[in-house]
Motif scaffolding. Structure first.
Motif, mmCIF file in Angstrom:
data_model
loop_
_atom_site.group_PDB
_atom_site.id
_atom_site.type_symbol
_atom_site.label_atom_id
_atom_site.label_comp_id
_atom_site.label_asym_id
_atom_site.label_seq_id
_atom_site.Cartn_x
_atom_site.Cartn_y
_atom_site.Cartn_z
ATOM 1 N N LYS A 65 0.861 -1.192 0.000
ATOM 2 C CA LYS A 65 0.000 0.000 0.000
ATOM 3 C C LYS A 65 0.888 1.230 0.000
ATOM 4 O O LYS A 65 1.875 1.293 0.748
ATOM 5 N N MET A 66 0.514 2.213 -0.833
ATOM 6 C CA MET A 66 1.304 3.442 -0.911
ATOM 7 C C MET A 66 0.372 4.628 -1.135
ATOM 8 O O MET A 66 -0.746 4.472 -1.633
ATOM 9 N N THR A 67 0.822 5.801 -0.747
ATOM 10 C CA THR A 67 0.053 7.033 -0.952
ATOM 11 C C THR A 67 0.782 7.924 -1.936
ATOM 12 O O THR A 67 2.020 8.007 -1.932
ATOM 13 N N ARG A 68 0.000 8.548 -2.793
ATOM 14 C CA ARG A 68 0.514 9.538 -3.743
ATOM 15 C C ARG A 68 -0.366 10.772 -3.667
ATOM 16 O O ARG A 68 -1.414 10.753 -3.008
ATOM 17 N N GLU A 69 0.012 11.827 -4.339
ATOM 18 C CA GLU A 69 -0.807 13.045 -4.316
ATOM 19 C C GLU A 69 -2.193 12.781 -4.879
ATOM 20 O O GLU A 69 -3.169 13.384 -4.458
ATOM 21 N N SER A 70 -2.271 11.861 -5.837
ATOM 22 C CA SER A 70 -3.557 11.603 -6.498
ATOM 23 C C SER A 70 -4.424 10.597 -5.760
ATOM 24 O O SER A 70 -5.568 10.364 -6.148
ATOM 25 N N GLY A 71 -3.891 9.940 -4.679
ATOM 26 C CA GLY A 71 -4.729 9.005 -3.948
ATOM 27 C C GLY A 71 -3.946 7.911 -3.248
ATOM 28 O O GLY A 71 -2.715 7.950 -3.160
ATOM 29 N N ILE A 72 -4.684 6.894 -2.777
ATOM 30 C CA ILE A 72 -4.099 5.746 -2.093
ATOM 31 C C ILE A 72 -4.205 4.539 -3.019
ATOM 32 O O ILE A 72 -5.268 4.276 -3.595
ATOM 33 N N TYR A 73 -3.100 3.785 -3.163
ATOM 34 C CA TYR A 73 -3.039 2.684 -4.115
ATOM 35 C C TYR A 73 -2.532 1.410 -3.443
ATOM 36 O O TYR A 73 -1.824 1.451 -2.432
ATOM 37 N N GLU A 74 -2.877 0.268 -4.064
ATOM 38 C CA GLU A 74 -2.317 -1.019 -3.663
ATOM 39 C C GLU A 74 -1.650 -1.638 -4.883
ATOM 40 O O GLU A 74 -2.272 -1.771 -5.951
ATOM 41 N N VAL A 75 -0.372 -2.022 -4.712
ATOM 42 C CA VAL A 75 0.406 -2.621 -5.792
ATOM 43 C C VAL A 75 0.685 -4.067 -5.437
ATOM 44 O O VAL A 75 1.101 -4.373 -4.308
ATOM 45 N N SER A 76 0.454 -4.967 -6.386
ATOM 46 C CA SER A 76 0.848 -6.367 -6.218
ATOM 47 C C SER A 76 2.109 -6.582 -7.039
ATOM 48 O O SER A 76 2.130 -6.339 -8.255
ATOM 49 N N LEU A 77 3.183 -7.065 -6.369
ATOM 50 C CA LEU A 77 4.499 -7.210 -6.985
ATOM 51 C C LEU A 77 4.913 -8.673 -6.956
ATOM 52 O O LEU A 77 4.859 -9.326 -5.898
ATOM 53 N N ASN A 78 5.301 -9.223 -8.116
ATOM 54 C CA ASN A 78 5.781 -10.600 -8.183
ATOM 55 C C ASN A 78 7.035 -10.737 -7.332
ATOM 56 O O ASN A 78 8.032 -10.058 -7.560
ATOM 57 N N ALA A 79 6.982 -11.616 -6.328
ATOM 58 C CA ALA A 79 8.092 -11.745 -5.380
ATOM 59 C C ALA A 79 9.297 -12.454 -5.970
ATOM 60 O O ALA A 79 10.377 -12.464 -5.353
ATOM 61 N N GLU A 80 9.149 -13.066 -7.165
ATOM 62 C CA GLU A 80 10.266 -13.781 -7.770
ATOM 63 C C GLU A 80 11.045 -12.922 -8.758
ATOM 64 O O GLU A 80 12.283 -12.931 -8.756
ATOM 65 N N ASN A 81 10.328 -12.148 -9.592
ATOM 66 C CA ASN A 81 11.035 -11.374 -10.613
ATOM 67 C C ASN A 81 10.829 -9.861 -10.485
ATOM 68 O O ASN A 81 11.392 -9.094 -11.252
ATOM 69 N N GLY A 82 10.004 -9.420 -9.534
ATOM 70 C CA GLY A 82 9.808 -7.983 -9.325
ATOM 71 C C GLY A 82 8.853 -7.322 -10.299
ATOM 72 O O GLY A 82 8.735 -6.096 -10.314
ATOM 73 N N ASP A 83 8.146 -8.103 -11.115
ATOM 74 C CA ASP A 83 7.192 -7.515 -12.060
ATOM 75 C C ASP A 83 5.924 -7.068 -11.332
ATOM 76 O O ASP A 83 5.504 -7.670 -10.339
ATOM 77 N N ILE A 84 5.315 -5.979 -11.860
ATOM 78 C CA ILE A 84 4.052 -5.499 -11.305
ATOM 79 C C ILE A 84 2.928 -6.395 -11.802
ATOM 80 O O ILE A 84 2.720 -6.559 -13.010
ATOM 81 N N ILE A 85 2.189 -6.972 -10.853
ATOM 82 C CA ILE A 85 1.057 -7.822 -11.223
ATOM 83 C C ILE A 85 -0.197 -6.980 -11.419
ATOM 84 O O ILE A 85 -0.936 -7.147 -12.381
#
Length: 256
Positions: A65-85
């Motif tokens: 979970k992260m906050t930016r100026e435009s809002g609050i987001y949830e990012v799913s990140l592949n734990a093996e290769n670092g790709d954004i899911i």
């Protein structure tokens, strides 16, 4: 023969064991998970200006979970290769006051967004609805008018509805004008009068001697107002003297 068969069996077991070990090592190496610090570094590099508030590892993926100026987001990140899911917006940034005001788009920016899909902007104003800043605009699109609400922070279209046309009022039917037998006569108090009734009687008697009828009226004749004074003369004739209410000019007519 038995010894030879034993050696063959033993050799096959060794080969199978070697294959299993190599395969297991390959799987273990390929399934290596990146560390939490590495995941945070990837997010901070990819989404500059973001602030990570929570990170969890679940089923070979980091959920961040992260906050930016435009809002609050949830990012799913592949734990093996670092790709954004996946990247999902959870809501608007709740930071209030001055920080929020810095993110509000100005009217020119909103107009630019509206003109991407509209032919013209007829009116625009900023309002607060449900504790959110929105721009409400009336636009023209394909010769139809629409009311569009735009989020003042993100610039996204909140709603778009066709503007209601004002109902045409039916013209009021004019009532036929009733004929007034007294039309043309004015109330005495409504007429311009410079000469009093007594003065008019005096002027009339200067022209015709006799007895004055007490029923004296003021009438409008040809746009002018006159006292109508009836006098019965000494020789039993009747005369009507018109005395102008402003000038005092007298006009005399006798009954036949």
């Amino acid at each position: 023969m038995r010894r030879k068969g034993l050696w063959i069996t033993l050799g096959l077991v060794v080969i199978a064991t070697f294959i299993i070990i190599v395969t297991w090592q390959g799987v273990t190496t390929s399934a290596k998970t990146i560390t939490k610090d590495d995941a945070l570094s990837l997010i901070e590099e990819r989404y500059k200006g973001s602030k990570v508030t929570n990170i969890e590892l679940q089923q070979s993926a980091y959920h961040i979970k992260m906050t930016r100026e435009s809002g609050i987001y949830e990012v799913s990140l592949n734990a093996e290769n670092g790709d954004i899911i996946s990247l999902k917006k959870l809501g608007d940034n709740s930071s209030g006051g001055d920080d929020r005001n810095k993110t509000i788009k100005n009217e020119k920016e909103i107009e630019s967004i509206l003109l991407l899909s509209s032919d013209d902007i007829l009116s625009i104003s900023k309002k607060t609805e449900n504790q959110k800043d929105v721009y409400v605009a009336k636009v023209l699109e394909n010769k139809e008018e629409y009311i569009v609400k735009v989020d003042a922070v993100t610039g996204s279209i909140v709603s778009k509805d066709k503007a209601e046309k004002p109902k045409e009022e039916k013209p009021k039917e004019e009532k036929p004008k009733e004929e007034n037998p007294e039309e043309g006569k004015q109330k005495e108090e409504d007429r311009p009068v410079a000469i009093s009734k007594d003065e008019a009687i005096k002027i009339a008697l200067e022209h015709v001697k006799g007895a004055v009828d007490d029923d004296i009226e003021i009438e409008n004749i040809g746009g002018q107002t006159y006292y109508l004074i009836e006098i019965e003369t000494d020789d039993d004739n009747e005369a009507t003297v018109q005395v102008h209410t402003l000038t005092g000019k007298a006009t005399i007519s006798f009954d036949d």
